[in-house]
Design a protein around this motif. Sequence first.
Motif, PDB file in Angstrom:
ATOM      1  N   ILE A  60       0.808  -1.214   0.000  1.00  0.00           N
ATOM      2  CA  ILE A  60       0.000   0.000   0.000  1.00  0.00           C
ATOM      3  C   ILE A  60       0.850   1.276   0.000  1.00  0.00           C
ATOM      4  CG2 ILE A  60      -0.315   0.052   2.514  1.00  0.00           C
ATOM      5  CD1 ILE A  60      -3.277   0.927   1.900  1.00  0.00           C
ATOM      6  N   ASP A  61       2.011   1.245   0.635  1.00  0.00           N
ATOM      7  CA  ASP A  61       2.872   2.431   0.661  1.00  0.00           C
ATOM      8  C   ASP A  61       3.335   2.847  -0.732  1.00  0.00           C
ATOM      9  OD1 ASP A  61       2.672   2.485   3.406  1.00  0.00           O
ATOM     10  OD2 ASP A  61       4.617   1.562   3.768  1.00  0.00           O
ATOM     11  N   ASP A  62       3.380   1.893  -1.657  1.00  0.00           N
ATOM     12  CA  ASP A  62       3.847   2.181  -3.014  1.00  0.00           C
ATOM     13  C   ASP A  62       2.701   2.411  -3.996  1.00  0.00           C
ATOM     14  OD1 ASP A  62       6.469   1.825  -2.122  1.00  0.00           O
ATOM     15  OD2 ASP A  62       6.384  -0.340  -2.483  1.00  0.00           O
ATOM     16  N   ALA A  63       1.464   2.312  -3.535  1.00  0.00           N
ATOM     17  CA  ALA A  63       0.303   2.436  -4.424  1.00  0.00           C
ATOM     18  C   ALA A  63      -0.196   3.872  -4.445  1.00  0.00           C
ATOM     19  CB  ALA A  63      -0.805   1.500  -3.956  1.00  0.00           C
ATOM     20  N   ASP A  64      -0.599   4.327  -5.624  1.00  0.00           N
ATOM     21  CA  ASP A  64      -1.133   5.674  -5.815  1.00  0.00           C
ATOM     22  C   ASP A  64      -2.563   5.547  -6.332  1.00  0.00           C
ATOM     23  OD1 ASP A  64      -1.808   8.252  -6.639  1.00  0.00           O
ATOM     24  OD2 ASP A  64       0.135   8.640  -7.558  1.00  0.00           O
ATOM     25  N   VAL A  65      -3.516   6.083  -5.592  1.00  0.00           N
ATOM     26  CA  VAL A  65      -4.928   6.005  -5.972  1.00  0.00           C
ATOM     27  C   VAL A  65      -5.148   6.553  -7.376  1.00  0.00           C
ATOM     28  CG1 VAL A  65      -7.258   6.840  -5.406  1.00  0.00           C
ATOM     29  CG2 VAL A  65      -5.728   6.074  -3.579  1.00  0.00           C
ATOM     30  N   ASN A  66      -4.363   7.546  -7.773  1.00  0.00           N
ATOM     31  CA  ASN A  66      -4.514   8.143  -9.111  1.00  0.00           C
ATOM     32  C   ASN A  66      -4.267   7.149 -10.237  1.00  0.00           C
ATOM     33  OD1 ASN A  66      -5.043  10.908  -8.246  1.00  0.00           O
ATOM     34  ND2 ASN A  66      -2.917  10.895  -7.547  1.00  0.00           N
ATOM     35  N   ASP A  67      -3.582   6.053  -9.945  1.00  0.00           N
ATOM     36  CA  ASP A  67      -3.285   5.050 -10.970  1.00  0.00           C
ATOM     37  C   ASP A  67      -4.422   4.069 -11.183  1.00  0.00           C
ATOM     38  OD1 ASP A  67      -0.778   6.169 -11.247  1.00  0.00           O
ATOM     39  OD2 ASP A  67       0.189   4.731  -9.885  1.00  0.00           O
ATOM     40  N   ASP A  90      -3.468   4.075   7.420  1.00  0.00           N
ATOM     41  CA  ASP A  90      -3.076   4.209   6.010  1.00  0.00           C
ATOM     42  C   ASP A  90      -4.097   3.540   5.088  1.00  0.00           C
ATOM     43  OD1 ASP A  90      -2.256   1.665   6.942  1.00  0.00           O
ATOM     44  OD2 ASP A  90      -0.543   1.586   5.579  1.00  0.00           O
ATOM     45  N   VAL A  91      -4.694   2.440   5.537  1.00  0.00           N
ATOM     46  CA  VAL A  91      -5.728   1.756   4.751  1.00  0.00           C
ATOM     47  C   VAL A  91      -6.973   2.633   4.671  1.00  0.00           C
ATOM     48  CG1 VAL A  91      -7.264  -0.253   4.687  1.00  0.00           C
ATOM     49  CG2 VAL A  91      -4.841  -0.540   5.277  1.00  0.00           C
ATOM     50  N   LEU A  92      -7.389   3.186   5.803  1.00  0.00           N
ATOM     51  CA  LEU A  92      -8.586   4.030   5.827  1.00  0.00           C
ATOM     52  C   LEU A  92      -8.395   5.289   4.975  1.00  0.00           C
ATOM     53  CD1 LEU A  92      -9.513   3.716   9.611  1.00  0.00           C
ATOM     54  CD2 LEU A  92     -10.297   2.305   7.692  1.00  0.00           C
ATOM     55  N   ALA A  93      -7.204   5.871   5.018  1.00  0.00           N
ATOM     56  CA  ALA A  93      -6.916   7.050   4.192  1.00  0.00           C
ATOM     57  C   ALA A  93      -6.944   6.688   2.702  1.00  0.00           C
ATOM     58  CB  ALA A  93      -5.562   7.644   4.571  1.00  0.00           C
ATOM     59  N   PHE A  94      -6.450   5.518   2.372  1.00  0.00           N
ATOM     60  CA  PHE A  94      -6.454   5.020   0.991  1.00  0.00           C
ATOM     61  C   PHE A  94      -7.893   4.898   0.499  1.00  0.00           C
ATOM     62  CE2 PHE A  94      -5.481   1.474  -2.089  1.00  0.00           C
ATOM     63  CZ  PHE A  94      -4.509   2.132  -2.832  1.00  0.00           C
ATOM     64  N   ILE A  95      -8.757   4.304   1.322  1.00  0.00           N
ATOM     65  CA  ILE A  95     -10.175   4.163   0.972  1.00  0.00           C
ATOM     66  C   ILE A  95     -10.815   5.536   0.798  1.00  0.00           C
ATOM     67  CG2 ILE A  95     -12.421   3.439   1.897  1.00  0.00           C
ATOM     68  CD1 ILE A  95     -10.874   1.092   3.287  1.00  0.00           C
ATOM     69  N   ARG A  96     -10.547   6.454   1.716  1.00  0.00           N
ATOM     70  CA  ARG A  96     -11.126   7.803   1.635  1.00  0.00           C
ATOM     71  C   ARG A  96     -10.746   8.501   0.333  1.00  0.00           C
ATOM     72  NH1 ARG A  96      -8.728   8.440   6.921  1.00  0.00           N
ATOM     73  NH2 ARG A  96     -10.230   7.643   8.443  1.00  0.00           N
ATOM     74  N   GLU A  97      -9.516   8.280  -0.132  1.00  0.00           N
ATOM     75  CA  GLU A  97      -9.070   8.934  -1.361  1.00  0.00           C
ATOM     76  C   GLU A  97      -9.823   8.389  -2.579  1.00  0.00           C
ATOM     77  OE1 GLU A  97      -7.331  11.741  -3.637  1.00  0.00           O
ATOM     78  OE2 GLU A  97      -7.297  11.638  -1.442  1.00  0.00           O
ATOM     79  N   GLU A  99     -12.898   7.345  -2.535  1.00  0.00           N
ATOM     80  CA  GLU A  99     -14.215   7.989  -2.434  1.00  0.00           C
ATOM     81  C   GLU A  99     -14.128   9.460  -2.827  1.00  0.00           C
ATOM     82  OE1 GLU A  99     -18.102   9.201  -1.619  1.00  0.00           O
ATOM     83  OE2 GLU A  99     -17.223   7.312  -2.276  1.00  0.00           O
ATOM     84  N   LYS A 100     -13.105  10.155  -2.372  1.00  0.00           N
ATOM     85  CA  LYS A 100     -12.935  11.578  -2.693  1.00  0.00           C
ATOM     86  C   LYS A 100     -12.891  11.791  -4.206  1.00  0.00           C
ATOM     87  CE  LYS A 100      -9.731  15.408  -1.871  1.00  0.00           C
ATOM     88  NZ  LYS A 100      -8.416  15.769  -1.319  1.00  0.00           N
ATOM     89  N   GLN A 101     -12.264  10.843  -4.908  1.00  0.00           N
ATOM     90  CA  GLN A 101     -12.152  10.948  -6.367  1.00  0.00           C
ATOM     91  C   GLN A 101     -13.359  10.359  -7.096  1.00  0.00           C
ATOM     92  OE1 GLN A 101      -8.323   9.907  -8.037  1.00  0.00           O
ATOM     93  NE2 GLN A 101      -7.228  10.590  -6.204  1.00  0.00           N
ATOM     94  N   GLY A 102     -14.347   9.862  -6.348  1.00  0.00           N
ATOM     95  CA  GLY A 102     -15.575   9.340  -6.958  1.00  0.00           C
ATOM     96  C   GLY A 102     -15.397   8.037  -7.704  1.00  0.00           C
ATOM     97  N   LYS A 103     -14.384   7.269  -7.338  1.00  0.00           N
ATOM     98  CA  LYS A 103     -14.115   6.008  -8.029  1.00  0.00           C
ATOM     99  C   LYS A 103     -14.985   4.885  -7.459  1.00  0.00           C
ATOM    100  CE  LYS A 103      -9.546   7.503  -9.298  1.00  0.00           C
ATOM    101  NZ  LYS A 103      -8.131   7.214  -9.450  1.00  0.00           N
ATOM    102  N   VAL A 104     -15.200   3.869  -8.260  1.00  0.00           N
ATOM    103  CA  VAL A 104     -16.013   2.730  -7.842  1.00  0.00           C
ATOM    104  C   VAL A 104     -15.291   1.979  -6.729  1.00  0.00           C
ATOM    105  CG1 VAL A 104     -17.110   0.573  -8.579  1.00  0.00           C
ATOM    106  CG2 VAL A 104     -16.984   2.503 -10.157  1.00  0.00           C
ATOM    107  N   ILE A 105     -16.051   1.619  -5.697  1.00  0.00           N
ATOM    108  CA  ILE A 105     -15.528   0.859  -4.564  1.00  0.00           C
ATOM    109  C   ILE A 105     -16.441  -0.341  -4.369  1.00  0.00           C
ATOM    110  CG2 ILE A 105     -15.025   0.877  -2.096  1.00  0.00           C
ATOM    111  CD1 ILE A 105     -14.638   3.953  -2.356  1.00  0.00           C
ATOM    112  N   ALA A 106     -15.884  -1.545  -4.457  1.00  0.00           N
ATOM    113  CA  ALA A 106     -16.671  -2.771  -4.310  1.00  0.00           C
ATOM    114  C   ALA A 106     -16.118  -3.606  -3.170  1.00  0.00           C
ATOM    115  CB  ALA A 106     -16.629  -3.577  -5.609  1.00  0.00           C
TER     116      ALA A 106
END
Length: 196
Positions: A60-67, A90-97, A99-106
């Motif tokens: 997760i430290d190397d993952a970018d939500v923008n990708d 860090d997981v919760l912040a990743f999830i929030r990002e 949602e902030k970008q309006g991406k699909v979450i399943a």
Amino acid sequence: MKKVCLLLPNGFEAVEASVFTDVIGWNKEEGDGTTELVTVGTRKELKCTWNFTVIPEMVIDDADVNDFDALALPGGFEQAGFYEDAYREDVLAFIREFEKQGKVIASICVGALPLGKSGILQGRNATTYNLNNQLRQKQLAAMGANVIPDQSIVIDNNIITSYNPSTAFDVAFTLLESLTSRENTDHVKRLMGFLV
């Protein structure tokens, strides 16, 4: 190409993760070819609920939500340490990002609980594991979600939640349809034997 992040906390259920890898993989090879999946772990080596060991493609430290275009999250067992990782900040912040970008979450089963813990389900319709005195659904409601207890899959705008492992393939196909089309998803379902 639409990229799905399969987020894997330690203690996740392998069967709930595998439906995403299979459905997205089948689409990449036999469907419209527009999706791919990347496994993102909370650790370099993960142990599933039933001691199956998995090495994710990245941590997760190397993952970018923008990708990514979508987030997929399986559930897991408390006894296997699922919530220790799934509730990390860090997981919760990743999830929030996402949602902030309006991406699909399943999410499947208790995979909805980290979504609730992150705050993104406040006032939103959702569900989670429905058996065992509805303990998990009560926990999700306490996190601010409007729990729909008897609906197997609940979709609230960009968020998909479900109530137990039996829904796993349906959630993965719902995710695929949101990224591609109903026609393409039905084509993949037929190839996989889910439609005649």
